[in-house]
Design an enzyme around this catalytic site. Sequence first.
Site, PDB file in Angstrom:
ATOM      1  N   HIS A   1     -14.667  24.050  16.524  1.00 37.24           N
ATOM      2  CA  HIS A   1     -14.184  23.881  17.898  1.00 37.24           C
ATOM      3  C   HIS A   1     -15.266  24.311  18.895  1.00 37.24           C
ATOM      4  O   HIS A   1     -15.474  23.660  19.921  1.00 37.24           O
ATOM      5  CB  HIS A   1     -12.938  24.731  18.127  1.00 37.24           C
TER       6      HIS A   1
ATOM      7  N   GLN B   1       3.171  15.773  15.701  1.00 37.37           N
ATOM      8  CA  GLN B   1       2.231  15.277  14.687  1.00 37.37           C
ATOM      9  C   GLN B   1       2.431  15.934  13.326  1.00 37.37           C
ATOM     10  O   GLN B   1       1.692  15.651  12.397  1.00 37.37           O
ATOM     11  CB  GLN B   1       0.781  15.421  15.168  1.00 37.37           C
TER      12      GLN B   1
HETATM   13  P1  AMP Z   1      -7.591  20.907  15.518  1.00 32.51           P
HETATM   14  O1  AMP Z   1      -7.478  22.175  16.307  1.00 32.51           O
HETATM   15  O2  AMP Z   1      -7.639  21.094  14.050  1.00 32.51           O
HETATM   16  O3  AMP Z   1      -6.607  19.866  15.977  1.00 32.51           O
HETATM   17  O4  AMP Z   1      -9.015  20.318  15.886  1.00 32.51           O
HETATM   18  C1  AMP Z   1      -9.399  20.119  17.215  1.00 32.51           C
HETATM   19  C2  AMP Z   1     -10.694  19.350  17.248  1.00 32.51           C
HETATM   20  O5  AMP Z   1     -11.701  20.087  16.562  1.00 32.51           O
HETATM   21  C3  AMP Z   1     -10.581  17.991  16.545  1.00 32.51           C
HETATM   22  O6  AMP Z   1     -11.285  17.022  17.302  1.00 32.51           O
HETATM   23  C4  AMP Z   1     -11.244  18.252  15.221  1.00 32.51           C
HETATM   24  O7  AMP Z   1     -11.821  17.090  14.654  1.00 32.51           O
HETATM   25  C5  AMP Z   1     -12.322  19.252  15.620  1.00 32.51           C
HETATM   26  N1  AMP Z   1     -12.767  19.986  14.448  1.00 32.51           N
HETATM   27  C6  AMP Z   1     -11.998  20.663  13.557  1.00 32.51           C
HETATM   28  N2  AMP Z   1     -12.757  21.157  12.555  1.00 32.51           N
HETATM   29  C7  AMP Z   1     -14.032  20.786  12.805  1.00 32.51           C
HETATM   30  C8  AMP Z   1     -15.276  20.972  12.143  1.00 32.51           C
HETATM   31  N3  AMP Z   1     -15.367  21.636  10.997  1.00 32.51           N
HETATM   32  N4  AMP Z   1     -16.392  20.440  12.706  1.00 32.51           N
HETATM   33  C9  AMP Z   1     -16.309  19.743  13.860  1.00 32.51           C
HETATM   34  N5  AMP Z   1     -15.162  19.519  14.543  1.00 32.51           N
HETATM   35  C10 AMP Z   1     -14.045  20.039  14.031  1.00 32.51           C
END
Ligand code: AMP
Length: 281
Positions: free
Chosen positions: A38, A62
Amino acid sequence: MEILHTVAELRQWSREERNDGGNTIGLVPTMGALHAGHASLIRAAKDSVGYVAVSIFVNPTQFGPNEDYARYPRTFEADCALAQAEGADVVFAPSVEELYPPGATTFVEVEGLSKRLDGGSRPGHFRGVATVVAKLLIAAEADRAFFGQKDAAQVAVLRRMAADLRLPAEIVVCPIVREPDGLALSSRNAYLSPAERLQALALSRAVRQAEFLVSSGERRAIVLIEAASQIFAANPSIRIDYIELVNWATLEPVEVAAPGTLFAVAALVGATRLIDNTIVG
Ligand code: AMP
């Protein structure tokens, strides 16, 4: 850094900052439990727009009925500290009722794509994702929104949605951030026991193997998928959800890797569902 809770506040902030010298507004949508993945999105946003809002919202629509909505990690204080340290200007943390007013019946369905990859095993997941991201982009009046390639199928769904709804926001994709041993960072890694944490390396190994095979000249889906299956087979406690080679825009399976083709895996390590991918070719 400000913490805002209502759509009206976020919209007002966005309009004020934009009018202050024609600045651009970036949005980084998250579900919290923020980690270095993030953080990389927040930094990318900060490098490319004038003002950055990070949304923190565990979006109920979701999650499937038997998924981890209730126990999803919630670490709001630490999240705000990380967002501030990375240069976010605003954290937007709405209540469920703020984004889904009582009686809400409007959803965004990206037909076709929403049933592929994660959408196949998580019915309704991408409908929830597309709906909440549309609400957030409209509320923030964002010029750019930043997403991780980690959720590559999500990126395909959201690009289609933004194009179809003619939303003004540009969808920007940032590289996957990994642990030193290769495991892709994920808020759900917190669920893994030490033994599962080791087993989870099968996902990044499978992805690296596909990259290696493609760089050695192998492009047939059947061979790339079989090689990945072998890696998972060595770990009987892992249940494969999917191993697929697809066109990244349509998420339709392809037989031969071409530049920009998405090789993606999903697997259950214990009770924890993890995903990983690479863009090959
Ligand atoms: P989430 O909080 O899991 O919904 O993720 C929020 C954003 O962070 C989404 O766009 C994910 O694709 C991105 N994200 C989560 N994990 C990673 C990672 N390891 N590397 C890059 N972006 C990430």
